[in-house]
Write a protein that holds these residues in place. Structure first.
Motif, short mmCIF file in Angstrom:
data_model
loop_
_atom_site.label_atom_id
_atom_site.label_comp_id
_atom_site.label_asym_id
_atom_site.label_seq_id
_atom_site.Cartn_x
_atom_site.Cartn_y
_atom_site.Cartn_z
N ALA A 114 0.84 -1.21 0.00
CA ALA A 114 0.00 0.00 0.00
C ALA A 114 0.87 1.25 0.00
N ALA A 115 1.99 1.22 0.74
CA ALA A 115 2.89 2.38 0.78
C ALA A 115 3.54 2.61 -0.59
N VAL A 116 3.89 1.53 -1.29
CA VAL A 116 4.44 1.67 -2.64
C VAL A 116 3.39 2.28 -3.56
N LEU A 117 2.19 1.72 -3.52
CA LEU A 117 1.13 2.17 -4.43
C LEU A 117 0.74 3.62 -4.17
N SER A 118 0.87 4.08 -2.93
CA SER A 118 0.53 5.47 -2.60
C SER A 118 1.66 6.44 -2.97
N GLY A 119 2.84 5.90 -3.25
CA GLY A 119 3.99 6.74 -3.56
C GLY A 119 4.84 7.06 -2.35
N ALA A 120 4.42 6.62 -1.16
CA ALA A 120 5.18 6.92 0.06
C ALA A 120 6.47 6.10 0.15
N LYS A 121 6.45 4.89 -0.35
CA LYS A 121 7.60 3.99 -0.25
C LYS A 121 8.34 3.94 -1.58
N THR A 122 9.58 4.43 -1.58
CA THR A 122 10.40 4.43 -2.78
C THR A 122 11.75 3.75 -2.54
N SER A 123 11.89 3.10 -1.39
CA SER A 123 13.12 2.36 -1.10
C SER A 123 12.77 1.15 -0.26
N THR A 124 13.67 0.18 -0.29
CA THR A 124 13.50 -1.02 0.52
C THR A 124 14.87 -1.59 0.84
N THR A 125 14.95 -2.29 1.95
CA THR A 125 16.21 -2.86 2.39
C THR A 125 16.06 -4.37 2.56
N GLY A 126 16.93 -5.10 1.93
CA GLY A 126 17.03 -6.54 2.14
C GLY A 126 18.43 -6.84 2.64
N LEU A 127 18.66 -8.09 2.94
CA LEU A 127 19.99 -8.51 3.36
C LEU A 127 20.61 -9.36 2.26
N VAL A 128 21.90 -9.25 2.09
CA VAL A 128 22.59 -10.05 1.09
C VAL A 128 22.31 -11.53 1.34
N VAL A 129 22.27 -11.94 2.60
CA VAL A 129 22.04 -13.34 2.94
C VAL A 129 20.66 -13.82 2.46
N GLU A 130 19.67 -12.93 2.38
CA GLU A 130 18.36 -13.31 1.85
C GLU A 130 18.46 -13.67 0.38
N PHE A 131 19.18 -12.86 -0.39
CA PHE A 131 19.36 -13.14 -1.81
C PHE A 131 20.12 -14.45 -2.00
N GLU A 132 21.14 -14.67 -1.17
CA GLU A 132 21.90 -15.91 -1.25
C GLU A 132 21.03 -17.11 -0.94
N ALA A 133 20.17 -17.00 0.07
CA ALA A 133 19.30 -18.11 0.46
C ALA A 133 18.32 -18.46 -0.65
N GLU A 134 17.90 -17.46 -1.43
CA GLU A 134 16.97 -17.69 -2.53
C GLU A 134 17.68 -18.06 -3.84
#
Length: 144
Positions: free
Chosen positions: A27-47
């Motif tokens: 909802a925050a993305v769709l409203s324009g409020a959210k324009t960034s996000t943080t993940g962890l490198v380990v999450e990408f590695e796990a996937e």
């Protein structure tokens, strides 16, 4: 560089795990409020996923895994969690007024049972030195 807008041909962008938090973030993305996000490198590695690249487009999905928007990555930085700055935290669109608020909220998520189960590590802990993927994006178009 990928420039396709057909959501069926795009990799999904799934923020958090399905449920209330994902719904709030979408909802925050769709409203324009959210324009960034943080993940962890380990999450990408796990996937087994590559890190996002500038110009790459994604199908933002809701908790039902339905595409709701096409988004494009506009910036990617890999840096220690302890180096996330206030501007980036504010741009996450979740109402953070300080980096400490951002960090506390993210630590609850990263240290939660779902994340530890996903990573297969019941003792998983994030420190200031844990490598993060700080991504900025823009909505290209909303989907019906």
């Amino acid at each position: 560089m990928q420039r396709v807008d057909d959501p069926a041909s795009l990799k999904p962008l799934a923020l958090a795990f399905p449920g209330p938090l994902r719904d709030e973030l979408v909802a925050a993305v769709l409203s324009g409020a959210k324009t960034s996000t943080t993940g962890l490198v380990v999450e990408f590695e796990a996937e087994g996923e590559e890190l996002p690249r500038v110009g790459e487009r994604w199908a933002l999905v809701d908790s039902g895994e339905r595409p709701v928007a096409v988004v494009e990555t506009t910036e990617v930085r890999v840096l220690p969690v302890g180096e996330i700055d206030l501007r980036f935290a504010i741009d996450e669109g979740e109402g953070y007024e300080t980096v400490d608020e951002w960090r506390s909220s993210h630590d609850r998520f990263w240290h939660g049972a779902e994340m530890r189960e996903f990573l297969g590590d019941p003792e998983f802990t994030v420190t200031d030195a844990t490598m993060a993927v700080a991504e900025r994006f823009r909505v290209v178009r909303l989907l019906p």
